[in-house]
Design a protein around this motif. Structure first.
Motif, short mmCIF file in Angstrom:
data_model
loop_
_atom_site.label_atom_id
_atom_site.label_comp_id
_atom_site.label_asym_id
_atom_site.label_seq_id
_atom_site.Cartn_x
_atom_site.Cartn_y
_atom_site.Cartn_z
N ILE A 125 0.83 -1.20 0.00
CA ILE A 125 0.00 0.00 0.00
C ILE A 125 0.87 1.25 0.00
N GLN A 126 1.93 1.26 0.81
CA GLN A 126 2.83 2.41 0.84
C GLN A 126 3.51 2.61 -0.51
N LYS A 127 3.88 1.52 -1.18
CA LYS A 127 4.49 1.63 -2.51
C LYS A 127 3.48 2.17 -3.52
N ALA A 128 2.23 1.73 -3.40
CA ALA A 128 1.20 2.22 -4.31
C ALA A 128 0.93 3.70 -4.08
N ILE A 129 0.91 4.13 -2.84
CA ILE A 129 0.71 5.54 -2.52
C ILE A 129 1.89 6.37 -3.03
N SER A 130 3.10 5.85 -2.84
CA SER A 130 4.28 6.55 -3.34
C SER A 130 4.22 6.68 -4.86
N TYR A 131 3.80 5.62 -5.54
CA TYR A 131 3.67 5.69 -6.99
C TYR A 131 2.65 6.77 -7.39
N SER A 132 1.51 6.77 -6.71
CA SER A 132 0.46 7.72 -7.04
C SER A 132 0.93 9.16 -6.87
N MET A 277 -3.43 2.33 -18.17
CA MET A 277 -2.17 3.08 -18.16
C MET A 277 -1.54 3.09 -16.76
N ILE A 278 -2.37 3.31 -15.75
CA ILE A 278 -1.88 3.30 -14.37
C ILE A 278 -1.31 1.92 -14.04
N PHE A 279 -2.06 0.88 -14.36
CA PHE A 279 -1.65 -0.48 -13.99
C PHE A 279 -0.31 -0.86 -14.61
N PHE A 280 -0.20 -0.69 -15.91
CA PHE A 280 1.01 -1.16 -16.59
C PHE A 280 2.21 -0.25 -16.30
N HIS A 281 1.98 1.04 -16.14
CA HIS A 281 3.09 1.92 -15.79
C HIS A 281 3.60 1.60 -14.38
N SER A 282 2.68 1.41 -13.43
CA SER A 282 3.09 1.07 -12.07
C SER A 282 3.80 -0.29 -12.04
N TRP A 283 3.30 -1.22 -12.82
CA TRP A 283 3.92 -2.55 -12.89
C TRP A 283 5.36 -2.44 -13.39
N SER A 284 5.57 -1.59 -14.40
CA SER A 284 6.93 -1.42 -14.93
C SER A 284 7.86 -0.74 -13.92
N VAL A 285 7.29 0.14 -13.08
CA VAL A 285 8.10 0.85 -12.09
C VAL A 285 8.36 -0.02 -10.87
N ASN A 286 7.33 -0.70 -10.38
CA ASN A 286 7.44 -1.43 -9.11
C ASN A 286 7.71 -2.92 -9.26
N SER A 288 5.70 -5.31 -9.71
CA SER A 288 4.77 -6.08 -8.89
C SER A 288 3.35 -5.84 -9.39
N ALA A 289 2.65 -6.92 -9.74
CA ALA A 289 1.26 -6.81 -10.18
C ALA A 289 0.37 -6.37 -9.02
N ARG A 290 0.71 -6.82 -7.79
CA ARG A 290 -0.10 -6.44 -6.63
C ARG A 290 -0.01 -4.93 -6.38
N VAL A 291 1.20 -4.39 -6.42
CA VAL A 291 1.37 -2.95 -6.23
C VAL A 291 0.69 -2.19 -7.36
N ALA A 292 0.77 -2.73 -8.57
CA ALA A 292 0.13 -2.08 -9.73
C ALA A 292 -1.38 -2.00 -9.52
N PHE A 293 -1.99 -3.09 -9.03
CA PHE A 293 -3.43 -3.07 -8.76
C PHE A 293 -3.76 -2.05 -7.67
N LEU A 294 -2.98 -2.05 -6.59
CA LEU A 294 -3.21 -1.09 -5.51
C LEU A 294 -2.97 0.35 -5.98
N SER A 295 -2.11 0.51 -6.98
CA SER A 295 -1.83 1.85 -7.51
C SER A 295 -3.06 2.45 -8.18
N ILE A 296 -3.91 1.60 -8.76
CA ILE A 296 -5.16 2.09 -9.35
C ILE A 296 -6.04 2.69 -8.26
N ILE A 297 -6.16 1.98 -7.14
CA ILE A 297 -6.95 2.47 -6.02
C ILE A 297 -6.36 3.77 -5.48
#
Length: 323
Positions: A125-132, A277-286, A288-297
Protein backbone atom coordinates in the motif's frame (compact mmCIF):
# COMPACT_ATOMS: atom_id res chain seq x y z
CA UNK A 1 29.41 23.26 4.80
CA UNK A 2 27.64 22.57 8.07
CA UNK A 3 24.01 21.40 7.88
CA UNK A 4 21.22 21.72 10.44
CA UNK A 5 18.67 18.94 9.94
CA UNK A 6 15.25 19.98 11.21
CA UNK A 7 12.55 17.46 12.09
CA UNK A 8 9.15 18.67 13.35
CA UNK A 9 7.45 15.90 15.28
CA UNK A 10 3.91 15.18 16.41
CA UNK A 11 3.02 11.82 18.01
CA UNK A 12 5.44 9.76 15.88
CA UNK A 13 8.10 8.30 18.19
CA UNK A 14 8.53 5.07 16.20
CA UNK A 15 8.92 6.84 12.88
CA UNK A 16 11.47 9.36 14.13
CA UNK A 17 13.48 6.47 15.57
CA UNK A 18 13.76 4.94 12.10
CA UNK A 19 14.64 8.34 10.60
CA UNK A 20 17.35 9.06 13.17
CA UNK A 21 18.89 5.64 12.61
CA UNK A 22 19.33 6.42 8.89
CA UNK A 23 21.07 9.69 9.84
CA UNK A 24 23.68 7.77 11.87
CA UNK A 25 24.71 6.07 8.60
CA UNK A 26 25.42 9.26 6.64
CA UNK A 27 28.78 9.34 4.85
CA UNK A 28 28.88 13.13 5.28
CA UNK A 29 29.09 13.94 8.99
CA UNK A 30 29.18 17.74 9.31
CA UNK A 31 25.64 18.19 10.57
CA UNK A 32 23.46 18.60 13.64
CA UNK A 33 19.93 17.35 14.17
CA UNK A 34 17.12 19.36 15.79
CA UNK A 35 14.00 17.42 16.77
CA UNK A 36 11.12 19.74 17.70
CA UNK A 37 8.24 18.08 19.51
CA UNK A 38 5.12 20.07 18.58
CA UNK A 39 3.01 19.49 21.69
CA UNK A 40 2.90 15.71 21.24
CA UNK A 41 1.11 13.48 23.72
CA UNK A 42 3.36 10.59 22.67
CA UNK A 43 6.73 12.28 22.98
CA UNK A 44 10.01 10.89 21.67
CA UNK A 45 12.38 12.37 24.27
CA UNK A 46 13.82 9.02 25.36
CA UNK A 47 14.27 7.86 21.78
CA UNK A 48 16.03 11.08 20.79
CA UNK A 49 18.29 10.97 23.86
CA UNK A 50 19.31 7.41 22.96
CA UNK A 51 21.09 8.91 19.92
CA UNK A 52 23.18 11.38 21.93
CA UNK A 53 26.33 9.29 21.50
CA UNK A 54 25.75 8.78 17.76
CA UNK A 55 24.58 12.21 16.56
CA UNK A 56 24.99 15.89 17.39
CA UNK A 57 21.31 15.99 18.35
CA UNK A 58 19.11 18.48 20.18
CA UNK A 59 15.58 17.93 21.47
CA UNK A 60 12.98 20.65 22.11
CA UNK A 61 9.40 20.46 23.34
CA UNK A 62 6.95 23.28 22.60
CA UNK A 63 3.21 23.89 22.47
CA UNK A 64 1.33 22.67 19.42
CA UNK A 65 1.38 25.23 16.58
CA UNK A 66 1.68 23.15 13.41
CA UNK A 67 4.65 22.18 11.29
CA UNK A 68 5.36 25.59 9.70
CA UNK A 69 5.86 27.49 12.96
CA UNK A 70 7.63 24.47 14.48
CA UNK A 71 10.23 24.71 11.72
CA UNK A 72 10.57 28.44 12.43
CA UNK A 73 11.30 27.57 16.06
CA UNK A 74 14.05 25.23 14.88
CA UNK A 75 15.53 27.84 12.51
CA UNK A 76 16.00 30.13 15.50
CA UNK A 77 18.08 27.47 17.29
CA UNK A 78 20.00 26.11 14.29
CA UNK A 79 23.75 26.65 13.89
CA UNK A 80 24.15 25.50 10.30
CA UNK A 81 25.04 27.29 7.08
CA UNK A 82 22.15 25.41 5.48
CA UNK A 83 18.92 24.17 7.04
CA UNK A 84 17.48 20.86 5.79
CA UNK A 85 13.88 19.89 6.60
CA UNK A 86 12.60 16.32 6.71
CA UNK A 87 9.22 14.92 7.64
CA UNK A 88 9.44 12.41 10.46
CA UNK A 89 8.13 9.62 8.20
CA UNK A 90 11.16 9.75 5.87
CA UNK A 91 14.13 7.42 5.57
CA UNK A 92 17.36 9.02 4.33
CA UNK A 93 19.82 7.20 2.01
CA UNK A 94 23.38 6.99 3.37
CA UNK A 95 24.81 9.33 0.69
CA UNK A 96 22.06 11.97 0.87
CA UNK A 97 24.13 14.71 2.55
CA UNK A 98 27.13 13.81 0.39
CA UNK A 99 25.04 14.35 -2.73
CA UNK A 100 23.59 17.64 -1.45
CA UNK A 101 27.00 18.98 -0.40
CA UNK A 102 28.56 18.06 -3.75
CA UNK A 103 25.72 19.63 -5.73
CA UNK A 104 25.66 22.87 -3.74
CA UNK A 105 29.41 23.30 -4.17
CA UNK A 106 29.01 22.98 -7.95
CA UNK A 107 25.69 24.81 -8.41
CA UNK A 108 24.69 27.75 -6.26
CA UNK A 109 21.19 27.31 -4.83
CA UNK A 110 19.64 29.39 -2.08
CA UNK A 111 16.99 26.73 -1.58
CA UNK A 112 16.48 23.25 -2.96
CA UNK A 113 14.14 20.29 -2.96
CA UNK A 114 14.58 16.63 -3.72
CA UNK A 115 12.46 13.75 -5.04
CA UNK A 116 10.91 10.97 -2.99
CA UNK A 117 10.68 7.27 -3.70
CA UNK A 118 9.46 4.02 -2.18
CA UNK A 119 11.88 1.95 -0.09
CA UNK A 120 12.04 -1.81 -0.55
CA UNK A 121 10.82 -2.22 3.05
CA UNK A 122 7.56 -0.35 2.37
CA UNK A 123 4.28 -2.25 2.38
CA UNK A 124 2.48 -2.75 -0.97
CA UNK A 125 0.00 0.00 0.00
CA UNK A 126 2.83 2.41 0.84
CA UNK A 127 4.49 1.63 -2.51
CA UNK A 128 1.20 2.22 -4.31
CA UNK A 129 0.71 5.54 -2.52
CA UNK A 130 4.28 6.55 -3.34
CA UNK A 131 3.67 5.69 -6.99
CA UNK A 132 0.46 7.72 -7.04
CA UNK A 133 2.21 10.77 -5.57
CA UNK A 134 4.98 10.67 -8.18
CA UNK A 135 3.18 9.35 -11.27
CA UNK A 136 2.84 11.56 -14.37
CA UNK A 137 -0.76 10.29 -14.68
CA UNK A 138 -1.80 11.74 -11.31
CA UNK A 139 0.42 14.69 -10.36
CA UNK A 140 1.35 15.77 -13.90
CA UNK A 141 5.04 16.10 -13.03
CA UNK A 142 4.50 18.83 -10.43
CA UNK A 143 6.42 16.95 -7.72
CA UNK A 144 10.12 16.08 -7.98
CA UNK A 145 10.70 17.70 -11.35
CA UNK A 146 12.28 21.05 -12.27
CA UNK A 147 10.26 21.24 -15.49
CA UNK A 148 6.61 20.60 -14.79
CA UNK A 149 3.14 21.66 -15.82
CA UNK A 150 2.70 23.76 -12.69
CA UNK A 151 5.26 26.41 -13.65
CA UNK A 152 8.11 27.17 -11.24
CA UNK A 153 9.57 24.37 -9.19
CA UNK A 154 8.40 24.53 -5.57
CA UNK A 155 10.17 22.26 -3.06
CA UNK A 156 8.00 20.37 -0.59
CA UNK A 157 8.99 20.51 3.07
CA UNK A 158 9.29 16.74 3.51
CA UNK A 159 12.63 17.13 1.69
CA UNK A 160 13.71 20.76 1.45
CA UNK A 161 16.76 22.89 2.23
CA UNK A 162 17.31 26.62 2.61
CA UNK A 163 20.40 28.72 3.26
CA UNK A 164 20.70 30.74 6.43
CA UNK A 165 20.49 33.84 4.25
CA UNK A 166 17.02 32.78 3.05
CA UNK A 167 15.84 32.28 6.62
CA UNK A 168 17.14 35.69 7.68
CA UNK A 169 15.57 37.44 4.67
CA UNK A 170 12.18 35.73 4.76
CA UNK A 171 11.63 35.13 8.47
CA UNK A 172 10.56 31.60 7.61
CA UNK A 173 7.01 30.30 7.28
CA UNK A 174 4.05 32.65 7.58
CA UNK A 175 1.54 29.78 7.35
CA UNK A 176 1.78 26.79 9.64
CA UNK A 177 -0.59 24.48 7.69
CA UNK A 178 -2.57 24.35 4.44
CA UNK A 179 0.20 24.67 1.84
CA UNK A 180 2.75 26.40 4.03
CA UNK A 181 5.72 24.98 2.10
CA UNK A 182 4.47 26.07 -1.33
CA UNK A 183 3.70 29.57 -0.03
CA UNK A 184 7.21 29.69 1.43
CA UNK A 185 8.75 28.56 -1.87
CA UNK A 186 6.81 31.16 -3.85
CA UNK A 187 7.96 33.89 -1.47
CA UNK A 188 11.58 32.73 -1.78
CA UNK A 189 11.26 32.93 -5.58
CA UNK A 190 9.68 36.40 -5.38
CA UNK A 191 12.61 37.72 -3.34
CA UNK A 192 15.06 36.81 -6.09
CA UNK A 193 16.61 33.73 -4.51
CA UNK A 194 17.55 30.76 -6.66
CA UNK A 195 15.63 27.52 -6.09
CA UNK A 196 16.30 24.21 -7.79
CA UNK A 197 15.84 20.47 -7.66
CA UNK A 198 18.77 18.26 -6.64
CA UNK A 199 17.87 15.08 -8.56
CA UNK A 200 19.98 12.72 -6.43
CA UNK A 201 18.76 14.13 -3.10
CA UNK A 202 16.17 11.37 -2.82
CA UNK A 203 14.37 10.40 0.37
CA UNK A 204 12.13 7.41 1.02
CA UNK A 205 8.84 8.94 2.14
CA UNK A 206 6.44 6.60 3.91
CA UNK A 207 3.49 9.01 3.70
CA UNK A 208 0.41 7.16 4.98
CA UNK A 209 0.05 3.50 5.90
CA UNK A 210 -3.57 2.97 4.76
CA UNK A 211 -5.92 4.43 2.18
CA UNK A 212 -8.20 6.20 4.66
CA UNK A 213 -5.27 8.18 6.09
CA UNK A 214 -4.12 8.88 2.53
CA UNK A 215 -7.57 10.19 1.57
CA UNK A 216 -7.63 12.59 4.54
CA UNK A 217 -4.13 13.87 3.76
CA UNK A 218 -4.83 14.49 0.07
CA UNK A 219 -8.20 16.12 0.78
CA UNK A 220 -6.24 18.55 2.97
CA UNK A 221 -3.81 19.17 0.08
CA UNK A 222 -6.70 20.09 -2.21
CA UNK A 223 -7.92 22.65 0.31
CA UNK A 224 -4.36 23.93 0.71
CA UNK A 225 -4.13 24.83 -2.97
CA UNK A 226 -7.00 27.32 -2.53
CA UNK A 227 -5.30 28.72 0.57
CA UNK A 228 -2.18 29.39 -1.52
CA UNK A 229 -4.35 31.03 -4.21
CA UNK A 230 -5.60 33.55 -1.63
CA UNK A 231 -1.99 34.73 -1.17
CA UNK A 232 -0.73 34.30 -4.75
CA UNK A 233 -3.62 34.20 -7.28
CA UNK A 234 -1.31 33.93 -10.30
CA UNK A 235 0.08 30.58 -9.11
CA UNK A 236 -3.20 28.73 -9.69
CA UNK A 237 -2.59 26.83 -12.94
CA UNK A 238 -4.77 24.69 -15.20
CA UNK A 239 -3.08 21.52 -13.92
CA UNK A 240 -4.40 22.23 -10.41
CA UNK A 241 -7.98 21.87 -11.72
CA UNK A 242 -7.36 18.41 -13.19
CA UNK A 243 -8.30 16.39 -10.06
CA UNK A 244 -11.54 18.38 -9.71
CA UNK A 245 -12.37 17.80 -13.39
CA UNK A 246 -11.55 14.11 -13.00
CA UNK A 247 -13.84 13.90 -9.97
CA UNK A 248 -16.69 15.58 -11.88
CA UNK A 249 -16.09 13.23 -14.83
CA UNK A 250 -16.20 10.22 -12.48
CA UNK A 251 -19.50 11.35 -10.96
CA UNK A 252 -20.88 12.01 -14.46
CA UNK A 253 -19.81 8.51 -15.56
CA UNK A 254 -21.57 6.89 -12.61
CA UNK A 255 -24.70 8.90 -13.40
CA UNK A 256 -24.62 7.92 -17.09
CA UNK A 257 -24.25 4.26 -16.14
CA UNK A 258 -27.14 4.53 -13.68
CA UNK A 259 -29.32 6.03 -16.43
CA UNK A 260 -28.00 3.48 -18.95
CA UNK A 261 -27.33 6.11 -21.62
CA UNK A 262 -25.14 5.83 -24.74
CA UNK A 263 -22.61 8.21 -23.16
CA UNK A 264 -21.91 5.60 -20.50
CA UNK A 265 -19.97 3.47 -22.97
CA UNK A 266 -17.72 6.34 -24.03
CA UNK A 267 -17.06 7.37 -20.43
CA UNK A 268 -16.33 3.78 -19.44
CA UNK A 269 -13.85 3.47 -22.31
CA UNK A 270 -11.89 6.53 -21.13
CA UNK A 271 -11.84 5.22 -17.55
CA UNK A 272 -10.70 1.78 -18.71
CA UNK A 273 -7.81 3.31 -20.70
CA UNK A 274 -6.79 5.40 -17.70
CA UNK A 275 -6.88 2.35 -15.42
CA UNK A 276 -4.78 0.31 -17.86
CA UNK A 277 -2.17 3.08 -18.16
CA UNK A 278 -1.88 3.30 -14.37
CA UNK A 279 -1.65 -0.48 -13.99
CA UNK A 280 1.01 -1.16 -16.59
CA UNK A 281 3.09 1.92 -15.79
CA UNK A 282 3.09 1.07 -12.07
CA UNK A 283 3.92 -2.55 -12.89
CA UNK A 284 6.93 -1.42 -14.93
CA UNK A 285 8.10 0.85 -12.09
CA UNK A 286 7.44 -1.43 -9.11
CA UNK A 287 7.83 -4.85 -10.76
CA UNK A 288 4.77 -6.08 -8.89
CA UNK A 289 1.26 -6.81 -10.18
CA UNK A 290 -0.10 -6.44 -6.63
CA UNK A 291 1.37 -2.95 -6.23
CA UNK A 292 0.13 -2.08 -9.73
CA UNK A 293 -3.43 -3.07 -8.76
CA UNK A 294 -3.21 -1.09 -5.51
CA UNK A 295 -1.83 1.85 -7.51
CA UNK A 296 -5.16 2.09 -9.35
CA UNK A 297 -6.95 2.47 -6.02
CA UNK A 298 -4.35 4.98 -4.77
CA UNK A 299 -4.62 7.03 -7.97
CA UNK A 300 -8.42 7.24 -7.76
CA UNK A 301 -8.23 8.18 -4.08
CA UNK A 302 -5.63 10.83 -4.75
CA UNK A 303 -7.49 12.48 -7.62
CA UNK A 304 -10.94 12.42 -5.99
CA UNK A 305 -9.72 13.42 -2.51
CA UNK A 306 -7.73 16.36 -3.91
CA UNK A 307 -10.60 17.27 -6.25
CA UNK A 308 -13.21 17.28 -3.48
CA UNK A 309 -10.98 19.30 -1.14
CA UNK A 310 -10.19 21.74 -3.94
CA UNK A 311 -13.86 22.19 -4.88
CA UNK A 312 -14.94 22.50 -1.25
CA UNK A 313 -12.68 25.44 -0.53
CA UNK A 314 -13.03 26.92 -4.03
CA UNK A 315 -16.78 27.18 -3.39
CA UNK A 316 -16.43 28.39 0.17
CA UNK A 317 -13.50 30.78 -0.09
CA UNK A 318 -13.66 32.04 -3.69
CA UNK A 319 -17.31 31.83 -4.72
CA UNK A 320 -18.87 32.58 -1.32
CA UNK A 321 -15.82 34.63 -0.19
CA UNK A 322 -15.78 33.15 3.31
CA UNK A 323 -12.56 33.21 5.34
Amino acid sequence: MFFSIIIPLYNRPQEVDELLYTLTLQTYTRFEVLVIEDGSKLDAREIVESYKDKLDIHYFYKKNEGQGFTRNFAFGHAKGDYFIMFDSDCLIPVDYLEEVSRYLLQHHLDAYGGPDAAHTSFTPIQKAISYSMTSPFTTGGIRGNNKNLGGQYHPRSFNMGISRKVWEATGGFILTRLGEDIEFSIRIHSMGFKIGLIPNAVVYHKRRTDFLQFYRQIHFFGRARINIYKYFPSTLKLVHFFPALFTIFLIFTLLMNALNTQLAGICNLFLALFILMIFFHSWSVNKSARVAFLSIIAAFIQLTAYGLGFMQDFWKRIILKRS
